[in-house]
Design an enzyme around this catalytic site. Structure first.
Site, PDB file in Angstrom:
ATOM      1  CD  GLU A  14      54.908  39.386  29.473  1.00 17.32           C
ATOM      2  OE1 GLU A  14      55.261  40.568  29.335  1.00 17.32           O
ATOM      3  OE2 GLU A  14      53.710  39.071  29.627  1.00 17.32           O
TER       4      GLU A  14
ATOM      5  CE1 TYR B 135      55.052  43.445  32.633  1.00 16.29           C
ATOM      6  CE2 TYR B 135      56.842  42.808  31.162  1.00 16.29           C
ATOM      7  CZ  TYR B 135      55.490  42.954  31.417  1.00 16.29           C
ATOM      8  OH  TYR B 135      54.578  42.569  30.475  1.00 16.29           O
TER       9      TYR B 135
ATOM     10  CG  ASP C  72      53.211  47.103  31.583  1.00 13.36           C
ATOM     11  OD1 ASP C  72      52.354  47.673  32.304  1.00 13.36           O
ATOM     12  OD2 ASP C  72      52.917  46.577  30.486  1.00 13.36           O
TER      13      ASP C  72
END
Length: 349
Positions: free
Chosen positions: A33, A116, A134
């Site tokens: 991520e 996020y 996102d």
């Protein structure tokens, strides 16, 4: 069939095979991520694999030097992500006994982890019902529901987070979060979305109203700034025949913090050869007789998110010992901005 059910069905039929997809290890999900923030999957995947090879566990990353992490990150840009990656690895090891927090709220306390990333890790690894938002998710929701609130406004951030929470599939949150991001990346892409073959086409507001190309709305905030970089690249050969140049670390906050570069003259405009002749003393002092050559016919324009760097490389051939010196055979060991890396590849010392 509901919005989330259609997204999940599409995902089952169209999801890409990605190296982190078959894992719920929080270290691997966190690593993927962070790398994929502001980075395309195609570009980020090789970096993910290299990081896993170099640092198979969070303990391995925590033990590494920051320069090792930065060097491995070289070319991805937004280097604060790499610095935060290393800092967070140390926090996980030292404060959490090498075990990642298992909740959204605890994950938010980690450096470089925002809404996020905390939502992604907590949902994928721990099945916590937190919707990810996102760029892909903003686009899908804005188009499907016809929302024209700017996605980078305070109101927009709050609105879309709330909307994402309302429409998510709580029972299958792990797959759903990955599904809606994948849907935005492949089906509802920024340009040339596949609307004719979209499972959401019958109820997509943007498609019905001809607004696909106009949504989502984003406010242009920062004005692009022009900066003028003059890199001075001294070349010095000692009596043993070893060749040296100079590198300095960027310690100040801003772009490329803690990366290395050649001595820099930043000016208010592009400089010519004569001006460089009068200015290089400010960095090196007296180098005796110096031959200065411009490496390019014109400055290279290196574009960052809100800056255009008009960059010139000036070669200084000298017979006098130089400060900040490193052997040219060792320069590839230093983490440098991609602009410097490209020059190093092209220039034969």
């Amino acid at each position: 069939m509901s919005f989330s059910s259609k997204i999940l069905k599409w995902y089952g039929q169209n999801k890409r095979s990605l190296p982190w997809r078959n894992s719920i290890d929080p270290y691997r999900i966190w690593l993927s991520e962070i790398i994929l923030q502001q980075t395309r999957v195609a570009q980020g995947t090789p970096y993910y694999l290299r990081f896993l090879e170099a640092f198979p566990t969070v303990d391995d990353m925590a033990k590494a030097k920051e320069e090792e992490v930065l060097k491995l990150w070289q070319g991805l840009g937004y280097y604060s992500r790499a610095r935060n990656l290393h800092a967070t690895a140390k926090i996980i090891v030292n404060e959490y006994n090498s075990v990642f927090p298992d909740s959204y709220n605890e994950l938010l306390k980690l450096k470089g982890v925002g809404d996020y990333t905390a939502s992604a890790i907590s949902s994928i690894c721990f099945n916590e019902a937190k919707a990810v938002v996102d760029g892909n998710v903003y686009r899908v929701l804005a188009r499907y529901f016809g929302v024209d609130i700017p996605i980078n406004s305070s109101k927009g951030i709050q609105y879309f987070k709330s909307l994402a929470q309302k429409v998510m599939d709580v029972e299958h949150i792990r797959d759903y979060n990955q599904a809606i991001m994948e849907f935005g990346a492949i089906q509802c892409s920024p340009k040339k979305p596949l609307c004719l073959h979209c499972p959401l086409s019958e109820s997509c507001v943007a498609l019905q109203k001809g607004l696909v190309g106009q949504l989502p709305v984003k406010i242009r905030k920062a004005k692009v700034r022009d900066r003028y970089f003059n890199y001075l690249v001294p070349i010095y050969k000692d009596e043993k025949g070893d060749v040296f140049t100079s590198l300095q670390k960027r310690n100040a906050k801003g772009i490329w913090q803690n990366l290395w570069e050649f001595p820099l003259l930043e000016t208010s405009a592009n400089m010519n050869l004569q001006e460089i002749h009068t200015k290089y003393h400010d960095i090196f002092g007296d180098l005796g007789k110096v031959e200065i050559l411009s490496y390019h016919d014109r400055p290279i324009v290196h574009k960052l998110s809100h800056q255009n760097l008009h960059t010139s490389f000036w070669i200084l051939n000298t017979t006098v010992d130089i400060p900040f010196k490193v052997k040219v055979q060792n320069i590839e060991q230093y983490p440098v901005p991609v602009l410097i890396a490209d020059f190093m590849k092209a220039f034969k010392f």
